[in-house]
Write a protein that holds these residues in place. Sequence first.
Motif, PDB file in Angstrom:
ATOM      1  N   VAL A  83      -6.214   2.131  -0.700  1.00  0.00           N
ATOM      2  CA  VAL A  83      -5.961   0.667  -0.078  1.00  0.00           C
ATOM      3  C   VAL A  83      -6.527  -0.153  -0.700  1.00  0.00           C
ATOM      4  CG1 VAL A  83      -5.614   2.012   2.108  1.00  0.00           C
ATOM      5  CG2 VAL A  83      -7.729   1.010   1.507  1.00  0.00           C
ATOM      6  N   ASP A  88     -17.818   6.747  -5.378  1.00  0.00           N
ATOM      7  CA  ASP A  88     -16.643   6.627  -6.169  1.00  0.00           C
ATOM      8  C   ASP A  88     -16.756   5.793  -7.369  1.00  0.00           C
ATOM      9  OD1 ASP A  88     -16.750   3.932  -5.286  1.00  0.00           O
ATOM     10  OD2 ASP A  88     -14.939   4.120  -3.678  1.00  0.00           O
ATOM     11  N   ARG A 128       0.845  -1.165   0.035  1.00  0.00           N
ATOM     12  CA  ARG A 128       0.069  -0.090  -0.022  1.00  0.00           C
ATOM     13  C   ARG A 128       0.932   1.127  -0.057  1.00  0.00           C
ATOM     14  NH1 ARG A 128      -2.591   1.044   5.542  1.00  0.00           N
ATOM     15  NH2 ARG A 128      -0.502   2.270   5.998  1.00  0.00           N
ATOM     16  N   THR A 138     -16.281   3.849   3.465  1.00  0.00           N
ATOM     17  CA  THR A 138     -15.170   3.768   2.495  1.00  0.00           C
ATOM     18  C   THR A 138     -15.551   2.242   1.914  1.00  0.00           C
ATOM     19  OG1 THR A 138     -14.255   2.329   4.349  1.00  0.00           O
ATOM     20  CG2 THR A 138     -13.565   4.706   4.210  1.00  0.00           C
ATOM     21  N   GLY A 139     -16.472   1.579   2.606  1.00  0.00           N
ATOM     22  CA  GLY A 139     -16.345  -0.038   1.839  1.00  0.00           C
ATOM     23  C   GLY A 139     -15.229  -0.760   2.471  1.00  0.00           C
ATOM     24  N   ALA A 140     -14.432  -0.135   3.266  1.00  0.00           N
ATOM     25  CA  ALA A 140     -13.125  -0.935   3.455  1.00  0.00           C
ATOM     26  C   ALA A 140     -13.287  -1.434   5.182  1.00  0.00           C
ATOM     27  CB  ALA A 140     -12.070  -0.179   3.437  1.00  0.00           C
ATOM     28  N   LEU A 198      -6.152   4.693   8.576  1.00  0.00           N
ATOM     29  CA  LEU A 198      -5.909   4.108   7.115  1.00  0.00           C
ATOM     30  C   LEU A 198      -5.781   2.514   7.188  1.00  0.00           C
ATOM     31  CD1 LEU A 198      -5.181   5.130   4.492  1.00  0.00           C
ATOM     32  CD2 LEU A 198      -2.549   5.069   5.379  1.00  0.00           C
ATOM     33  N   CYS A 206     -19.001   2.945  -0.835  1.00  0.00           N
ATOM     34  CA  CYS A 206     -18.719   4.421  -0.533  1.00  0.00           C
ATOM     35  C   CYS A 206     -19.762   5.320  -1.417  1.00  0.00           C
ATOM     36  CB  CYS A 206     -17.445   4.487  -0.781  1.00  0.00           C
ATOM     37  SG  CYS A 206     -16.881   6.145  -1.282  1.00  0.00           S
ATOM     38  N   PHE A 221     -15.699  11.527   0.841  1.00  0.00           N
ATOM     39  CA  PHE A 221     -16.283  10.236   0.676  1.00  0.00           C
ATOM     40  C   PHE A 221     -17.004   9.698   1.887  1.00  0.00           C
ATOM     41  CE2 PHE A 221     -12.458  10.059  -2.195  1.00  0.00           C
ATOM     42  CZ  PHE A 221     -13.294   9.934  -3.476  1.00  0.00           C
ATOM     43  N   ARG A 225     -10.152   0.698  -2.075  1.00  0.00           N
ATOM     44  CA  ARG A 225     -11.017   1.508  -1.606  1.00  0.00           C
ATOM     45  C   ARG A 225     -10.126   2.985  -1.295  1.00  0.00           C
ATOM     46  NH1 ARG A 225     -15.135  -0.765  -3.396  1.00  0.00           N
ATOM     47  NH2 ARG A 225     -16.010  -2.356  -2.058  1.00  0.00           N
ATOM     48  N   VAL A 226     -10.712   3.877  -1.454  1.00  0.00           N
ATOM     49  CA  VAL A 226     -10.054   5.244  -0.991  1.00  0.00           C
ATOM     50  C   VAL A 226     -10.420   5.483   0.562  1.00  0.00           C
ATOM     51  CG1 VAL A 226     -10.105   7.687  -1.439  1.00  0.00           C
ATOM     52  CG2 VAL A 226     -10.679   5.959  -3.253  1.00  0.00           C
TER      53      VAL A 226
END
Lengths: 556, 556
Positions: free
Chosen positions: A194, B537, A103, B525-527, B497, B534, B522, A546-547
């Motif tokens: 990421v 995006d 990353r 995040t979807g993360a 992060l 998100c 955003f 993802r951001v």
Amino acid sequence: MSTLFEKHQDTLKSALNAIQTRDYWSPYSENPSPRAYGETANADGEAAFKAHLNGAFFLDMPGIVGEAGAEVSPYGIDLNVKYPLVDLDVLLPEMESARQAWRDQGADGRAAVCLEILERLNKRSFEIAYAVMHTSGQGFMMAFQAGGPHAQDRGLEAVAYGYSAMTHTPGAATWTKPQGKHDPLVLEKKFTTVGRGIGLVIGCSTFPTWNTYPGMFADLITGNPVIVKPHPAAILPAAISVQIAQDVLKEHGLPPHIVSLVIDEDAAKPGTAELAKRDEIKLIDFTGNTAFGDWLEQNCTQAQVYTEKAGVNTIVIDSTDDYKGMLRNLAFTLSLYSGQMCTTPQDIFVPKGGIETDAGHKSFDEVAADLGMAITKFLSDPERAAMVLGAIQADATAARVDGSNTLGTVVRESDVVEHPHFPNARMRSPLLMSIDAADEATYMQELFGPISFVVKADDTNHAIELARRAVKSHGAITMGCYSSSDAVLDQIEDAALDAGVALSCNLTGGIFVNQSAAYSDFHATGANPAANACLSDLAYVANRFRVVQSRRHPKG
Amino acid sequence: MSTLFEKHQDTLKSALNAIQTRDYWSPYSENPSPRAYGETANADGEAAFKAHLNGAFFLDMPGIVGEAGAEVSPYGIDLNVKYPLVDLDVLLPEMESARQAWRDQGADGRAAVCLEILERLNKRSFEIAYAVMHTSGQGFMMAFQAGGPHAQDRGLEAVAYGYSAMTHTPGAATWTKPQGKHDPLVLEKKFTTVGRGIGLVIGCSTFPTWNTYPGMFADLITGNPVIVKPHPAAILPAAISVQIAQDVLKEHGLPPHIVSLVIDEDAAKPGTAELAKRDEIKLIDFTGNTAFGDWLEQNCTQAQVYTEKAGVNTIVIDSTDDYKGMLRNLAFTLSLYSGQMCTTPQDIFVPKGGIETDAGHKSFDEVAADLGMAITKFLSDPERAAMVLGAIQADATAARVDGSNTLGTVVRESDVVEHPHFPNARMRSPLLMSIDAADEATYMQELFGPISFVVKADDTNHAIELARRAVKSHGAITMGCYSSSDAVLDQIEDAALDAGVALSCNLTGGIFVNQSAAYSDFHATGANPAANACLSDLAYVANRFRVVQSRRHPKG
């Protein structure tokens, strides 16, 4: 890392341009010539391939607990290469840990490493070609082109798409919101891409690099460590590719197991399903049979799943103003790699009343017979036949060809072909049958291998409807058509659009319906049951990362 | 259609620019002022809202078989609006048929229609604001901003992303491959974007437009007819929005049911799961509870599923050089819409040894008590309290607040607040408790509503680790932090992060951790487990359409 990015940035820029203009472009020569690859490239590549045989293949991964591998060339050579077996409970956590370092390279750093890997893959195209040839059964020229530069193109294409998607968002931004007479509200924002987790790329036996590189590089560029899980019959091309990737990673101070290879201890008891269900696996790319592809889509809901499965590709013949060119083109198309491409047409729909051509009216039977003869004529030169047909990858495919000649009226019988240089090669020439449109149960199932039908339709409208139905119900990666009427071409184009399949019209020259060009042709659409994704588009990459943002007021 | 595209193309261009620069921008005024919306806008909007009450709501859909609806305002008013009930076996095939006409509008045509719908939604922001207020319970100002212009911004953002993704591929290209001394190979190629099928957008009761427009417009721009399935407690804002969309579609010669509304005959027996499983539904957007979101992800494998679920949002306080500003900021954050935002912090981690501030050292207990007092002070003006707190949307939330004051040590008790204008409004002020870090089972579950904990951590490192763990295990949409040390801020940024959550640092002024700005921030995040997607995006739009190509040799 910036030096490496500088080295490759022109190539990246050209690839980014190519996927948007979709004109022809490639940085990798598809010509296996000394001028492109060096005087000794062929001999060196063959020697490197042979040096792998009867030995233990080195890969740099944590958790190695044994070895396995039992590949046999469709050309009749026992490869006898042993590859490391890993303990997933060791490997997966280590790959997950490596994600942060990967990353932190950022989009540019990852692109640089990916392009360096691709350049080295290109330099070793001959070695990989021999490995592809002796696992997939492809003829050498195809193994070189499809397994080498064209596969590399598809890898680079995925890198370009991933890079384009990631850089759609800037790394940082200043947000300034006016507040009338008051000072504006200001925030400094950082945006970091990421990866999702660990990617898994499940390869197939017929295109062990071409169908593996897109997922592998799509995962890598977007920040995901990746496991390559090759088909047990075609490990070597994948293993060489993983080894090259690991070399580049190590040289740049990164954990080599960011790219890892997992194989089964016993090919008869594959652990792919178990691996694919693991919670660490967040991305899955699969090329193979429909049953397992559907299973992955329905059961691996912890991951984003991209599949390319089976289908029934079709051709509609309405008319042509180049009858000979059409026959020549189709004869090559049906012969290439003995019909073992996911893009090879299986059903050729022809009106029962025949077709109009530049050589006069041709009856249904004449079209079928002429196509059969065109195949036989094309394969009459044994060297050319061997080069184009290649060998049959799997026993099951050979058995299917041998047992299918009662499914319709045989127009051209399949022969057991002898290879001029490999006496034990498993070869079959195309079987061509005619069949009535009513017998859908027979010709609308996928019969993988060199088995095709000329299907007797009532008329062109009927032919188009059958082709549309085949795609909608069974999936397809390609559809072809021949017509000298613009109205009919438009009608077929509308059916293809509705069914969601790529259409090729009136190919009579050096382009074939089963071939697609990276950066320009999308391979599969994701819009019909043959595949839920496409090589490559934004949908193929955008969900792999993802951001994550961070915002604070500026110092002041 | 080109006239309509011309009308809106500057707005579209600005939106496309905004999502890439991520600076502040909006075409819709967030100020409910006569200058922005007209002298009579408020009165007209309220009248239009009232005209809907106690009546039958008209929508233009095939298959209407009855009516239903039983909304009650959290401010104590019975809305008594009846909406059409449809037979899905009639509606869905008609929507599927309408897909072709919508596809044939192309990206520009669909963008034009979407922007026209958004412009009309904007003009009716007051009417929609009253509808949002009297279903969600939001205060009027928030209902106007979040339910009107900010929701429209998120809709336009999705349109911009979809348009950007679709136009990444050109509509046509010429492919020219050199052949040495021979003529080049040339193909003319067409690329058409096609939707996936029918989209389903499942709304929530707290943000009936803000959480509905992104999915609705993402589906529309990419070529998919869309069903809006509102929460049974908040139908009216969605119904008005669907009606506006249908008006625009009809005026432009398109089937109005490209945007349809489906509600349940009996809210106690919702048919959402059954609808979501239908094969025609290829896209699902959901905002709501984790259990149903997870169910959709795991069971609706025929569709691409986008979910926003529950989470545990956190704040880490290490130190601050604006103690009063921090308290003021957090007091507003916790009060806004009585903590019923998916972005409201629940757990505020503070070191047990206290923190350093510009007002001297503050012990853990002082920080907790000062925050409680800041909330009480902020809410001391009844008009302001009513406007900011709004009403509690659901009985269950009010009951949860009432029953939660034994979960920790109460720092500030929740009050049953009286609304100055709506005597029957269901209101609660924030409940604030302190709790020991060890009691994870209590504070690491989502307690939706105005319930927050000040959590006693060993030190800042411990606080960061707890916050990271909360996000990774339970999901979060926001994380906030306060520190006057750059090293600590970097450390928290790294944790955010790693956990995949948006971070806001040192907010002490007019920006709040629970607010996000379209085109720049955003949302989710979807993360992490709080959402698998998100707003917005490329990943949110790229899988909603496919590209289908057609190629042929140029006429020569």
